[in-house]
Scaffold this motif. Structure first.
Motif, mmCIF file in Angstrom:
data_model
loop_
_atom_site.group_PDB
_atom_site.id
_atom_site.type_symbol
_atom_site.label_atom_id
_atom_site.label_comp_id
_atom_site.label_asym_id
_atom_site.label_seq_id
_atom_site.Cartn_x
_atom_site.Cartn_y
_atom_site.Cartn_z
ATOM 1 N N HIS A 24 0.821 -1.216 0.000
ATOM 2 C CA HIS A 24 0.000 0.000 0.000
ATOM 3 C C HIS A 24 0.860 1.272 0.000
ATOM 4 O O HIS A 24 0.764 2.122 0.890
ATOM 5 N N THR A 25 1.725 1.360 -1.001
ATOM 6 C CA THR A 25 2.678 2.477 -1.090
ATOM 7 C C THR A 25 2.634 3.070 -2.486
ATOM 8 O O THR A 25 2.634 2.343 -3.479
ATOM 9 N N ARG A 26 2.621 4.406 -2.546
ATOM 10 C CA ARG A 26 2.613 5.124 -3.825
ATOM 11 C C ARG A 26 3.929 5.862 -4.001
ATOM 12 O O ARG A 26 4.516 6.355 -3.042
ATOM 13 N N LEU A 27 4.351 5.968 -5.246
ATOM 14 C CA LEU A 27 5.509 6.761 -5.627
ATOM 15 C C LEU A 27 4.985 8.071 -6.189
ATOM 16 O O LEU A 27 4.113 8.075 -7.066
ATOM 17 N N VAL A 28 5.492 9.197 -5.670
ATOM 18 C CA VAL A 28 4.971 10.516 -6.028
ATOM 19 C C VAL A 28 6.133 11.451 -6.351
ATOM 20 O O VAL A 28 7.040 11.628 -5.529
ATOM 21 N N GLY A 39 2.367 5.353 5.972
ATOM 22 C CA GLY A 39 0.918 5.495 6.051
ATOM 23 C C GLY A 39 0.424 5.221 7.454
ATOM 24 O O GLY A 39 1.049 4.492 8.220
ATOM 25 N N GLU A 40 -0.695 5.836 7.776
ATOM 26 C CA GLU A 40 -1.336 5.603 9.066
ATOM 27 C C GLU A 40 -2.782 5.204 8.810
ATOM 28 O O GLU A 40 -3.451 5.792 7.963
ATOM 29 N N GLY A 41 -3.254 4.220 9.533
ATOM 30 C CA GLY A 41 -4.624 3.750 9.335
ATOM 31 C C GLY A 41 -4.796 3.229 7.918
ATOM 32 O O GLY A 41 -4.017 2.415 7.446
ATOM 33 N N ARG A 71 11.506 -0.153 9.781
ATOM 34 C CA ARG A 71 11.930 1.146 9.243
ATOM 35 C C ARG A 71 10.855 1.777 8.358
ATOM 36 O O ARG A 71 10.753 2.996 8.287
ATOM 37 N N ARG A 72 10.049 0.944 7.690
ATOM 38 C CA ARG A 72 8.982 1.487 6.833
ATOM 39 C C ARG A 72 7.842 2.082 7.656
ATOM 40 O O ARG A 72 6.924 2.678 7.093
ATOM 41 N N LYS A 73 7.910 1.978 8.956
ATOM 42 C CA LYS A 73 6.915 2.618 9.831
ATOM 43 C C LYS A 73 7.394 3.978 10.327
ATOM 44 O O LYS A 73 6.663 4.679 11.029
#
Length: 180
Positions: A24-28, A39-41, A71-73
């Motif tokens: 659930h990760t986007r590249l921007v 991300g949260e929630g 680390r991704r948190k």
């Protein structure tokens, strides 16, 4: 074939990882500075990269692929970073921690036909990439070609290679130490 643009790389990454699944990760693109926002929630994470630079997109994805679950948190993975103008000792530490992401960046670049350039990221101090740093990146690439990539890195490299018809990015003969 022309080198891919950042928007094309964003599309490949987001097709692989933006959904509400495991990552659930986007590249921007378009950020003034690269940054990772966990991300949260229900909100997904975001990997922000500089302006519309394709190399910046690949480099920031490489950091994401290197970062473990804990680390991704953390914002920007909780990594140490000293900005441009580092001392020689700070530069040595930078080079030590940058071997893994820059090796992956090179594989990603090769996966989509983009030129790779080692980044010492220290223009003000006039300290370019050391020969040791270049050697270590090349050795890490050779090791990854032999043993394979992590799941996320493998998914991304394969998707890039398929999108841009660039063949097997894990063919070690594609990587020449003299070219970096």
């Amino acid at each position: 074939m022309p080198e891919p643009g950042a928007d094309q790389i964003v599309n490949v990454f987001n097709r692989c990882f933006a959904g509400a699944g495991q990552w659930h990760t986007r590249l921007v693109g378009g950020a003034p500075e690269p940054f990772y926002e966990p991300g949260e929630g229900d909100a997904g994470s975001q990997i922000l990269f500089t302006l519309d630079y394709a190399a910046s997109a690949l480099h920031e994805v490489a950091h994401w692929c290197v970062a473990g679950e804990a680390r991704r948190k953390l914002p920007d993975y909780g990594y140490w970073y000293a900005p441009d103008g580092r001392t020689e000792i700070q530069q040595q530490e930078f080079e030590r921690v940058e071997v893994a992401p820059q090796a992956l960046e090179w594989i990603f670049a090769e996966s989509c036909g983009l030129s790779f350039r080692v980044s010492a990221d220290n223009l003000q101090a006039g300290l370019g990439a050391s020969d040791t740093f270049r050697d270590n990146i090349w050795r890490r690439v050779q090791d990854l070609c032999g043993r394979g990539l992590s799941e996320r890195a493998g998914i991304f490299a394969s998707a890039l290679a398929a999108q841009f018809d660039c063949g097997n990015p894990l063919d070690a003969s594609r990587y020449c130490r003299e070219n970096i």
